[in-house]
Scaffold this motif. Structure first.
Motif, PDB file in Angstrom:
ATOM      1  N   THR A  97      35.765   4.322 -14.262  1.00  0.00           N
ATOM      2  CA  THR A  97      34.767   3.295 -15.047  1.00  0.00           C
ATOM      3  C   THR A  97      35.371   3.220 -16.474  1.00  0.00           C
ATOM      4  O   THR A  97      35.378   2.023 -17.039  1.00  0.00           O
ATOM      5  N   ILE A  98      35.716   4.345 -17.187  1.00  0.00           N
ATOM      6  CA  ILE A  98      36.277   4.401 -18.406  1.00  0.00           C
ATOM      7  C   ILE A  98      37.490   3.671 -18.567  1.00  0.00           C
ATOM      8  O   ILE A  98      37.669   2.794 -19.385  1.00  0.00           O
ATOM      9  N   VAL A  99      38.458   3.803 -17.537  1.00  0.00           N
ATOM     10  CA  VAL A  99      39.942   3.368 -17.614  1.00  0.00           C
ATOM     11  C   VAL A  99      39.454   1.428 -17.434  1.00  0.00           C
ATOM     12  O   VAL A  99      40.191   0.603 -18.397  1.00  0.00           O
ATOM     13  N   ILE A 100      38.820   1.183 -16.594  1.00  0.00           N
ATOM     14  CA  ILE A 100      38.418  -0.433 -16.190  1.00  0.00           C
ATOM     15  C   ILE A 100      37.740  -0.808 -17.666  1.00  0.00           C
ATOM     16  O   ILE A 100      38.154  -1.914 -18.052  1.00  0.00           O
TER      17      ILE A 100
ATOM     18  N   ASP B 187      47.383   8.997 -18.778  1.00  0.00           N
ATOM     19  CA  ASP B 187      45.943   8.482 -18.478  1.00  0.00           C
ATOM     20  C   ASP B 187      45.867   8.925 -17.203  1.00  0.00           C
ATOM     21  O   ASP B 187      44.634   9.057 -16.853  1.00  0.00           O
ATOM     22  N   ARG B 188      46.631   8.780 -16.188  1.00  0.00           N
ATOM     23  CA  ARG B 188      46.457   9.220 -14.711  1.00  0.00           C
ATOM     24  C   ARG B 188      46.019  10.451 -14.563  1.00  0.00           C
ATOM     25  O   ARG B 188      45.218  10.826 -13.925  1.00  0.00           O
ATOM     26  N   GLU B 189      46.540  11.301 -15.686  1.00  0.00           N
ATOM     27  CA  GLU B 189      46.197  12.548 -15.580  1.00  0.00           C
ATOM     28  C   GLU B 189      45.080  13.187 -16.153  1.00  0.00           C
ATOM     29  O   GLU B 189      44.214  13.895 -15.812  1.00  0.00           O
ATOM     30  N   ARG B 190      44.768  12.290 -17.117  1.00  0.00           N
ATOM     31  CA  ARG B 190      43.419  12.511 -18.039  1.00  0.00           C
ATOM     32  C   ARG B 190      42.175  12.040 -17.475  1.00  0.00           C
ATOM     33  O   ARG B 190      41.242  12.528 -17.537  1.00  0.00           O
TER      34      ARG B 190
ATOM     35  N   LEU C 103      45.603  -1.199 -10.638  1.00  0.00           N
ATOM     36  CA  LEU C 103      45.136  -0.956 -11.883  1.00  0.00           C
ATOM     37  C   LEU C 103      45.830   0.231 -12.379  1.00  0.00           C
ATOM     38  O   LEU C 103      46.575   0.421 -13.317  1.00  0.00           O
ATOM     39  N   TYR C 104      45.493   1.512 -11.520  1.00  0.00           N
ATOM     40  CA  TYR C 104      46.018   2.583 -11.915  1.00  0.00           C
ATOM     41  C   TYR C 104      47.320   2.911 -11.812  1.00  0.00           C
ATOM     42  O   TYR C 104      47.934   3.663 -12.408  1.00  0.00           O
ATOM     43  N   GLY C 105      47.778   2.234 -10.927  1.00  0.00           N
ATOM     44  CA  GLY C 105      49.302   2.383 -10.894  1.00  0.00           C
ATOM     45  C   GLY C 105      50.133   1.848 -12.214  1.00  0.00           C
ATOM     46  O   GLY C 105      51.444   2.136 -12.201  1.00  0.00           O
ATOM     47  N   GLN C 106      49.666   0.842 -12.861  1.00  0.00           N
ATOM     48  CA  GLN C 106      50.409   0.435 -14.008  1.00  0.00           C
ATOM     49  C   GLN C 106      49.851   1.168 -15.329  1.00  0.00           C
ATOM     50  O   GLN C 106      50.285   0.952 -16.341  1.00  0.00           O
ATOM     51  N   LEU C 107      49.029   2.439 -15.120  1.00  0.00           N
ATOM     52  CA  LEU C 107      48.670   3.298 -16.260  1.00  0.00           C
ATOM     53  C   LEU C 107      49.721   4.371 -16.540  1.00  0.00           C
ATOM     54  O   LEU C 107      50.761   4.401 -15.878  1.00  0.00           O
TER      55      LEU C 107
ATOM     56  N   MET D 262      53.666  -1.355 -17.847  1.00  0.00           N
ATOM     57  CA  MET D 262      52.658  -0.562 -18.186  1.00  0.00           C
ATOM     58  C   MET D 262      51.714  -1.132 -19.041  1.00  0.00           C
ATOM     59  O   MET D 262      51.786  -1.656 -19.930  1.00  0.00           O
ATOM     60  N   LEU D 263      50.427  -0.722 -18.703  1.00  0.00           N
ATOM     61  CA  LEU D 263      49.291  -0.791 -19.668  1.00  0.00           C
ATOM     62  C   LEU D 263      49.315   0.050 -20.899  1.00  0.00           C
ATOM     63  O   LEU D 263      49.670   1.157 -20.870  1.00  0.00           O
ATOM     64  N   PRO D 264      48.497  -0.548 -21.993  1.00  0.00           N
ATOM     65  CA  PRO D 264      48.549   0.257 -23.125  1.00  0.00           C
ATOM     66  C   PRO D 264      47.641   1.532 -22.831  1.00  0.00           C
ATOM     67  O   PRO D 264      46.782   1.433 -22.017  1.00  0.00           O
TER      68      PRO D 264
END
Length: 698
Positions: free
Chosen positions: A336-339, A484-487, A476-480, A1-3
């Motif tokens: 864009t924010i997540v990346i 964060d995926r909901e936010r 990348l999203y799969g590791q969030l 998982m990513l931070p």
């Protein structure tokens, strides 16, 4: 998982450019709503000759409809901006970003992340403007970031640059998430070397040469004279033509994508130790969720396509199976924010496509059909009675070949009206023929405008089949973290294109994009056409005076307001309409908290004799029966209430017919986007009347 994203951005300083644009605004909104309180945001805003950076930020950003939901929630945006946002006057196309030495040094020493949303978005605008914002600007930003050691920092700031998926140019097939610095779309065809640095210098030299030919060293040096004005127009035309020619030579469809591609290559070639990610969004469409369903601004190729359909265009010369890649603006901002956060954490770098065509394709044929369906719905809402005939859309839009289009559609109409006008101008009856010729010239201009739109958007609707692969973004999203995926959701694969396009996208285009494109919409209802709640009530008071406008019944008793009462309440709060109806709102909110209650009705709703609504462009409170075909609710309130929370009232007609003041009502709270579904879903509600209350605090 990513931070977690919040953990990465906590106590950081972020520089955001392009905040007055479509994507930059939503990025700022999402950071304010979902980002950590300790995140400091510096917004670089380019001043105008008669408008400072701070004034422009207040007018274009804080004053935007974007922040309406936050205001409804009681948050004071100006105070929030003052505590977390710093507006800095500058220009990324200028040396040192156009900053004073003190501010430049201060930013260099404290900056952790740069998100560059600035761009010149006109497809075939003047070469100098596009080159400055799209190519020179990113080059200046990376030079700024590379000065991290000189600023005394231990680590470099991370950079996220917003490009466009269309930098692939006229290529077809699968477009990977990568970049070849010396590559260009026609490389296999031409087989010659391409050096981005040399091309940038050649373009700058071309701009200077063309300016010198008319004796201008910069656009700002022009004198206010008729001759100088003609020279400036000639200069602009030359710069547009030169940019388009250079772009086509290398295989890019317009100067926008050409200069964007050069900007990418400048960053990729020079970033060195600076962490760099480049995001490439598809064509931006209306928001799915944030800041409100259906929010968007300005135009673009999708709005242009809808506008010509709105005006009656029937033939569309586009590839039938062409995939039109569209990305809701809030999904693009979230990604864009997540990346950006992951680039800062060292977990992301390189190219990321923010596209939908690889997993949820929308064909051009479906796009044309859904656009027509959505526009028909919007016309039904806007048009009542005699307006319907005038606003009727074609029965069926058709995708045709380019040959058929030119033979039977806009180009042919333009030629015919041109000849007809010429014949009339040669007739001896000058007064009569001049009026007729003028009308024909106007029709000729309209037909040529349609043809110009298709020519400008040909790169979007051409027969080429680019499929932008977004595997790295989805990985990348799969590791969030789930939170964060909901936010910050990025789920283009879940979009129901029919529902989104008809219910959300077309409403947004008609309400937001069309006015900015010069399309003046007819009043929704001649009797209720007001610029404000105050004006609306003034006309209502003149017609109804002391008649009861609103009655609220509950176990605690009854409250009545006449039209005059409501007008008085509003007049006391003329400085802020959103505060004008607190007594009504509080009573309705109290009833909602109690659960099922006695009737909360507009006068005579159950009698089906009319609808009462206090609504205008700044809707405050509205009540209306949705079961009435052609009622105010269907024609006025639905397009205005998009994004607001809605209280739906369920009434039993048999009980209401006996004694409407004692009827029991059930409450369902949803969003305005749900209203259409509630209207059409008889199985869900059964044979019951339905009305709704729409107000700021619900």
């Amino acid at each position: 998982m990513l931070p977690p994203v919040a953990e990465i951005l906590r106590d950081k300083t972020l520089l955001l450019t392009g905040v007055t644009g479509l994507l930059g605004k939503v990025v700022l909104h999402q950071l304010i709503v979902h980002g950590p309180e300790s995140l400091r945001i510096a917004c670089l805003v380019r001043p105008r000759p008669n408008e400072s950076a701070a004034e422009r930020f207040r007018a274009r950003v804080l004053g935007s409809e974007l922040f309406r939901p936050l205001r409804r929630a009681g948050r004071r945006i100006e105070e929030l901006a003052g505590s977390r946002i710093a507006v800095i006057s500058g220009d990324i196309a200028q040396p040192h970003l156009g900053l004073t030495p003190d501010i430049f040094h201060e930013l260099s020493s404290c900056l952790d992340l740069i998100i560059n949303c600035a761009a010149h978005t006109e497809l075939d605008g003047p070469l100098d403007a596009a080159l400055g914002a799209n190519t020179t600007g990113p080059d200046e930003l990376i030079r700024f970031a590379l000065g991290w050691r000189a600023a005394g920092r231990k680590t470099p700031p991370a950079v996220v640059h917003v490009s466009t998926a269309a930098v692939s140019g006229t290529r077809s097939g699968a477009i990977a998430e990568d970049i070849v610095i010396d590559g260009y779309p026609r490389r296999e065809e031409l087989g010659i070397a391409f050096y981005p640095g040399d091309e940038m210098q050649a373009l700058q030299d071309t701009v200077q040469r063309i300016r010198a030919e008319v004796g201008l060293h910069s656009p700002a040096s022009a004198k206010a004279s008729a001759g100088q004005g003609a020279a400036e127009r000639w200069l602009t035309q030359r710069l547009v033509a030169e940019g388009r020619t250079r772009a086509e030579v290398w295989g890019w469809p317009n100067v926008h994508t050409f200069t964007k591609a050069l900007g990418e290559r400048a960053l990729a070639a020079q970033h060195g130790e600076v962490p760099l990610s480049i995001v490439r969004p598809a064509i931006l469409g209306a928001a799915v969720r944030d800041p409100m369903p259906g929010w968007m601004e300005a135009g673009g190729p999708l709005a242009s396509l809808a506008l010509v359909g709105w005006r009656g265009q029937r033939f569309y010369p586009i590839g039938r199976q062409q995939v039109i890649d569209v990305m809701p603006v809030d999904f693009a901002a979230n990604a864009t924010i997540v990346i950006g956060a992951m680039t800062l954490a060292g977990k992301a770098s390189g190219i990321y496509h923010l596209t939908s065509g690889d997993r949820n394709p929308l064909s051009a044929e479906a796009l044309v059909d859904l656009t027509a369906d959505g526009l028909r719905r919007e016309r039904r809402r806007l048009a009542r009675g005699s307006w319907r005939k005038r606003f009727r859309l074609p029965i069926r839009n058709r995708i045709v070949s380019d040959q058929t289009y030119r033979r039977y559609s806009a180009p042919a109409r333009a030629r015919w009206w041109h000849r007809a006008a010429g014949l009339l101008e040669r007739l001896p009856l000058r007064s009569v023929s001049a009026r007729g010729a003028s009308r024909f010239r106007q029709r000729e201009r309209s037909a040529r405008d349609v043809d110009s739109m298709f020519e400008a958007s040909r790169w979007v609707f051409s027969a080429a089949q680019p499929i932008y692969q977004a595997d790295r973004t989805h990985d990348l999203y799969g590791q969030l973290e789930p939170e964060d995926r909901e936010r910050y959701p990025f789920t283009p694969e879940t979009i129901d294109w029919r529902r989104h396009w008809v219910d959300v996208q077309m409403n947004a285009v008609v309400q937001h994009a069309f006015p900015s494109m010069g399309e003046e919409l007819r009043p929704l209802n001649p009797d209720l056409a007001g610029e404000s709640i105050g004006e609306l009530l003034d006309s209502s008071v003149g017609r109804h005076g002391t008649e009861i406008a609103l009655e609220i019944w509950s176990p605690r008793g009854m409250t009545q307001w006449t039209y005059q009462d409501l007008a008085t309440i509003v007049s006391r709060h003329a400085h802020d309409v959103s505060e004008a109806i607190p007594p009504i709102v509080s009573r309705v909110a109290a009833l909602v908290e109690e659960g099922p209650a006695h009737a909360v009705l507009v006068k005579r709703v159950v009698e089906l004799s009319g609808s009462i609504a206090l609504t205008s462009r700044d809707t405050v409170l509205a009540l209306s029966p949705l079961h009435c075909k052609g009622s105010l609710a269907a024609s006025v309130l639905l397009p205005l209430a998009r994004g607001a929370r809605v209280l739906c009232l369920e009434l039993d007609p048999e009980t209401a017919a006996a004694d409407w003041r004692s009827v029991e009502i059930g409450f369902v709270v949803g969003t305005a986007a749900d209203i259409d579904r509630w209207q059409s879903s008889a199985a869900r509600f059964g044979p019951r009347f339905r009305g709704f209350v729409c107000c700021d605090t619900l």
